[in-house]
Design a protein around this motif. Structure first.
Motif, PDB file in Angstrom:
ATOM      1  N   ILE A  85     -10.956 -21.608 -41.211  1.00 21.44           N
ATOM      2  CA  ILE A  85     -12.476 -21.661 -41.337  1.00 21.44           C
ATOM      3  C   ILE A  85     -12.863 -23.351 -41.118  1.00 21.44           C
ATOM      4  CG2 ILE A  85     -12.838 -19.675 -43.013  1.00 21.44           C
ATOM      5  CD1 ILE A  85     -12.675 -21.678 -45.247  1.00 21.44           C
ATOM      6  N   SER A  86     -11.819 -24.036 -40.932  1.00 25.32           N
ATOM      7  CA  SER A  86     -11.917 -25.520 -40.673  1.00 25.32           C
ATOM      8  C   SER A  86     -12.401 -25.557 -39.411  1.00 25.32           C
ATOM      9  CB  SER A  86     -10.681 -26.187 -41.110  1.00 25.32           C
ATOM     10  OG  SER A  86      -9.902 -26.008 -39.926  1.00 25.32           O
ATOM     11  N   VAL A  87     -12.076 -24.644 -38.428  1.00 25.03           N
ATOM     12  CA  VAL A  87     -12.628 -24.823 -37.052  1.00 25.03           C
ATOM     13  C   VAL A  87     -14.192 -24.413 -36.773  1.00 25.03           C
ATOM     14  CG1 VAL A  87     -12.239 -23.592 -34.541  1.00 25.03           C
ATOM     15  CG2 VAL A  87     -10.197 -24.053 -36.300  1.00 25.03           C
ATOM     16  N   SER A  88     -14.746 -25.249 -36.175  1.00 24.71           N
ATOM     17  CA  SER A  88     -16.384 -24.701 -36.159  1.00 24.71           C
ATOM     18  C   SER A  88     -16.532 -23.482 -35.512  1.00 24.71           C
ATOM     19  CB  SER A  88     -17.002 -26.078 -35.331  1.00 24.71           C
ATOM     20  OG  SER A  88     -16.844 -25.925 -34.140  1.00 24.71           O
ATOM     21  N   GLY A  89     -17.458 -22.960 -35.896  1.00 22.75           N
ATOM     22  CA  GLY A  89     -17.831 -21.371 -35.563  1.00 22.75           C
ATOM     23  C   GLY A  89     -17.107 -20.260 -36.090  1.00 22.75           C
ATOM     24  N   ILE A  90     -16.136 -20.570 -36.853  1.00 22.78           N
ATOM     25  CA  ILE A  90     -15.260 -19.652 -37.559  1.00 22.78           C
ATOM     26  C   ILE A  90     -15.716 -19.523 -38.992  1.00 22.78           C
ATOM     27  CG2 ILE A  90     -12.894 -18.744 -38.203  1.00 22.78           C
ATOM     28  CD1 ILE A  90     -12.062 -19.157 -35.702  1.00 22.78           C
ATOM     29  N   GLY A 103     -16.013 -17.212 -42.925  1.00 22.82           N
ATOM     30  CA  GLY A 103     -14.892 -16.543 -43.795  1.00 22.82           C
ATOM     31  C   GLY A 103     -14.744 -14.981 -43.220  1.00 22.82           C
ATOM     32  N   ASN A 104     -15.867 -14.603 -42.716  1.00 17.27           N
ATOM     33  CA  ASN A 104     -15.710 -13.253 -42.313  1.00 17.27           C
ATOM     34  C   ASN A 104     -14.761 -12.995 -41.095  1.00 17.27           C
ATOM     35  OD1 ASN A 104     -16.602 -11.693 -44.476  1.00 17.27           O
ATOM     36  ND2 ASN A 104     -18.691 -11.707 -43.848  1.00 17.27           N
ATOM     37  N   THR A 105     -14.970 -14.112 -40.079  1.00 16.06           N
ATOM     38  CA  THR A 105     -14.204 -13.923 -38.819  1.00 16.06           C
ATOM     39  C   THR A 105     -12.790 -14.436 -39.001  1.00 16.06           C
ATOM     40  OG1 THR A 105     -16.230 -14.714 -37.727  1.00 16.06           O
ATOM     41  CG2 THR A 105     -14.161 -14.808 -36.683  1.00 16.06           C
ATOM     42  N   ALA A 106     -12.618 -15.010 -39.804  1.00 14.45           N
ATOM     43  CA  ALA A 106     -11.251 -15.627 -40.322  1.00 14.45           C
ATOM     44  C   ALA A 106     -10.549 -14.226 -41.194  1.00 14.45           C
ATOM     45  CB  ALA A 106     -11.209 -16.918 -41.497  1.00 14.45           C
ATOM     46  N   ARG A 107     -11.170 -13.680 -41.742  1.00 16.94           N
ATOM     47  CA  ARG A 107     -10.620 -12.536 -42.406  1.00 16.94           C
ATOM     48  C   ARG A 107     -10.428 -11.310 -41.320  1.00 16.94           C
ATOM     49  NH1 ARG A 107     -13.465  -8.367 -46.587  1.00 16.94           N
ATOM     50  NH2 ARG A 107     -14.858  -8.594 -45.252  1.00 16.94           N
ATOM     51  N   MET A 108     -11.248 -11.234 -40.002  1.00 15.53           N
ATOM     52  CA  MET A 108     -11.120 -10.476 -39.050  1.00 15.53           C
ATOM     53  C   MET A 108      -9.854 -10.796 -38.274  1.00 15.53           C
ATOM     54  SD  MET A 108     -13.089  -8.030 -37.838  1.00 15.53           S
ATOM     55  CE  MET A 108     -14.830  -8.396 -37.768  1.00 15.53           C
ATOM     56  N   ILE A 109      -9.539 -12.062 -38.264  1.00 17.73           N
ATOM     57  CA  ILE A 109      -8.417 -12.467 -37.427  1.00 17.73           C
ATOM     58  C   ILE A 109      -7.186 -12.108 -38.305  1.00 17.73           C
ATOM     59  CG2 ILE A 109      -7.228 -14.543 -36.707  1.00 17.73           C
ATOM     60  CD1 ILE A 109      -9.797 -15.797 -35.950  1.00 17.73           C
ATOM     61  N   LEU A 110      -7.252 -12.583 -39.674  1.00 22.00           N
ATOM     62  CA  LEU A 110      -5.870 -12.301 -40.414  1.00 22.00           C
ATOM     63  C   LEU A 110      -5.686 -10.609 -40.642  1.00 22.00           C
ATOM     64  CD1 LEU A 110      -6.259 -15.095 -42.998  1.00 22.00           C
ATOM     65  CD2 LEU A 110      -4.500 -14.800 -41.376  1.00 22.00           C
ATOM     66  N   SER A 111      -6.619  -9.738 -40.294  1.00 23.79           N
ATOM     67  CA  SER A 111      -6.502  -8.506 -40.432  1.00 23.79           C
ATOM     68  C   SER A 111      -5.872  -7.966 -38.874  1.00 23.79           C
ATOM     69  CB  SER A 111      -7.862  -7.793 -40.665  1.00 23.79           C
ATOM     70  OG  SER A 111      -8.352  -7.909 -42.062  1.00 23.79           O
ATOM     71  N   GLN A 159     -10.017 -20.910 -27.413  1.00 21.25           N
ATOM     72  CA  GLN A 159      -9.543 -22.020 -27.235  1.00 21.25           C
ATOM     73  C   GLN A 159      -9.583 -23.307 -28.151  1.00 21.25           C
ATOM     74  OE1 GLN A 159     -11.845 -22.490 -23.438  1.00 21.25           O
ATOM     75  NE2 GLN A 159     -10.208 -21.864 -22.116  1.00 21.25           N
ATOM     76  N   ARG A 160     -10.718 -23.202 -28.784  1.00 24.72           N
ATOM     77  CA  ARG A 160     -10.983 -24.168 -29.820  1.00 24.72           C
ATOM     78  C   ARG A 160      -9.958 -23.965 -30.871  1.00 24.72           C
ATOM     79  NH1 ARG A 160     -16.415 -24.031 -29.950  1.00 24.72           N
ATOM     80  NH2 ARG A 160     -16.512 -22.525 -31.474  1.00 24.72           N
ATOM     81  N   LEU A 212      -5.760 -26.111 -34.023  1.00 23.58           N
ATOM     82  CA  LEU A 212      -4.700 -25.804 -35.015  1.00 23.58           C
ATOM     83  C   LEU A 212      -3.252 -25.728 -34.436  1.00 23.58           C
ATOM     84  CD1 LEU A 212      -6.645 -22.812 -36.617  1.00 23.58           C
ATOM     85  CD2 LEU A 212      -6.566 -25.270 -37.389  1.00 23.58           C
ATOM     86  N   LYS A 213      -2.939 -25.949 -33.177  1.00 21.78           N
ATOM     87  CA  LYS A 213      -1.752 -25.961 -32.766  1.00 21.78           C
ATOM     88  C   LYS A 213      -0.801 -26.975 -33.352  1.00 21.78           C
ATOM     89  CE  LYS A 213      -1.724 -27.714 -28.647  1.00 21.78           C
ATOM     90  NZ  LYS A 213      -1.932 -28.115 -27.114  1.00 21.78           N
ATOM     91  N   ASP A 214      -1.264 -28.239 -33.646  1.00 20.88           N
ATOM     92  CA  ASP A 214      -0.261 -29.107 -34.019  1.00 20.88           C
ATOM     93  C   ASP A 214      -0.257 -28.964 -35.769  1.00 20.88           C
ATOM     94  OD1 ASP A 214      -0.065 -30.344 -31.592  1.00 20.88           O
ATOM     95  OD2 ASP A 214      -1.717 -31.730 -32.078  1.00 20.88           O
ATOM     96  N   LYS A 215      -1.204 -28.291 -36.299  1.00 22.31           N
ATOM     97  CA  LYS A 215      -1.271 -27.954 -37.851  1.00 22.31           C
ATOM     98  C   LYS A 215      -0.131 -26.961 -37.989  1.00 22.31           C
ATOM     99  CE  LYS A 215      -5.709 -29.771 -38.351  1.00 22.31           C
ATOM    100  NZ  LYS A 215      -7.285 -29.712 -38.789  1.00 22.31           N
ATOM    101  N   ILE A 216      -0.043 -26.096 -37.386  1.00 20.37           N
ATOM    102  CA  ILE A 216       0.882 -24.840 -37.527  1.00 20.37           C
ATOM    103  C   ILE A 216       2.273 -25.080 -37.384  1.00 20.37           C
ATOM    104  CG2 ILE A 216       1.222 -22.528 -36.870  1.00 20.37           C
ATOM    105  CD1 ILE A 216      -1.645 -22.042 -37.044  1.00 20.37           C
ATOM    106  N   LYS A 217       3.089 -25.154 -38.260  1.00 26.62           N
ATOM    107  CA  LYS A 217       4.705 -25.253 -38.019  1.00 26.62           C
ATOM    108  C   LYS A 217       5.185 -23.795 -37.941  1.00 26.62           C
ATOM    109  CE  LYS A 217       4.376 -28.877 -41.366  1.00 26.62           C
ATOM    110  NZ  LYS A 217       3.068 -28.471 -42.123  1.00 26.62           N
ATOM    111  N   THR A 218       5.824 -23.369 -36.909  1.00 29.68           N
ATOM    112  CA  THR A 218       6.389 -22.074 -36.630  1.00 29.68           C
ATOM    113  C   THR A 218       7.741 -22.031 -37.045  1.00 29.68           C
ATOM    114  OG1 THR A 218       7.021 -22.801 -34.530  1.00 29.68           O
ATOM    115  CG2 THR A 218       4.946 -21.333 -34.723  1.00 29.68           C
TER     116      THR A 218
END
Length: 197
Positions: free
Chosen positions: A75-80, A82-90, A121-122, A127-133
């Protein structure tokens, strides 16, 4: 700020959990991953994100802190929202999402309803640098008591309606999936439907 809500599970659908905490029922929006984890339990503990808007106070609940962390990043990404974030996590598990972002798999992200090329792409760029795999935790296939197709179909269509899809296309996609994969659990039907709608 609410950190978590712990109590009896009064009601549960694939998109919403009602947790009874000392006589107060909290309606909490959940992802399919959280639904899978708490399904069949009488009580639960959900980590909360509170979205306070002018017209509503919305609670989003997560079975663990990792999923909530990913939700907050999304949700910190512009254009996303709560519901879209939940959709991605679903549509994918937290470990799958981390892998998709770290491997810059734009096409996989685009399969989620409401995510176009630019948004995908956004998400990856921001988020690429913020996510530790870490070691991607293998998803354990969650078994389910065999139920009639009708029950699974109704539950899946109801969940898709709650997520904002029209009833007719949802019904058509769910019926198609159940014909293809008759043994599929309701969570997996919904996940696949999210990719096809």
């Amino acid at each position: 700020m609410i950190e978590y809500i712990k109590g009896n599970l009064a009601e549960l659908t694939p998109a919403m959990a009602v947790v009874d905490c000392n006589g107060v029922g909290y309606g909490i929006n959940i992802s399919l991953n959280t639904y899978s984890a708490i399904q069949g339990k009488s009580s639960c503990k959900l980590y909360i994100h509170e979205a306070i808007r002018e017209d509503a106070h919305i609670l989003f609940g997560f079975v663990d802190k990792q999923e909530r962390e990913l939700f907050l990043l999304l949700i910190s990404v512009s254009g996303i929202g709560g519901n879209t974030a939940r959709m991605i996590l679903s549509a994918m598990s937290p470990s799958e999402l981390c892998n998709v972002i770290s491997s810059e798999n734009v096409n996989m992200l685009k399969t989620v309803k409401g995510i176009g090329l630019k948004t995908a792409q956004r998400v990856i760029v921001e988020l690429k640098d913020k996510i530790k795999t870490g070691s991607a935790s293998a998803d354990i296939g969650l078994g389910m008591i065999p139920a009639q197709h009708n029950a699974i179909q109704e539950e899946a269509v109801a969940a898709l309606n709650m997520l904002g899809f029209a009833p007719a296309p949802s019904q058509k996609v769910v019926v198609g999936i159940l014909k293809e994969f008759p043994e599929m659990t309701v969570e997996n039907v919904i996940k696949l439907a999210l990719k096809r709608l």
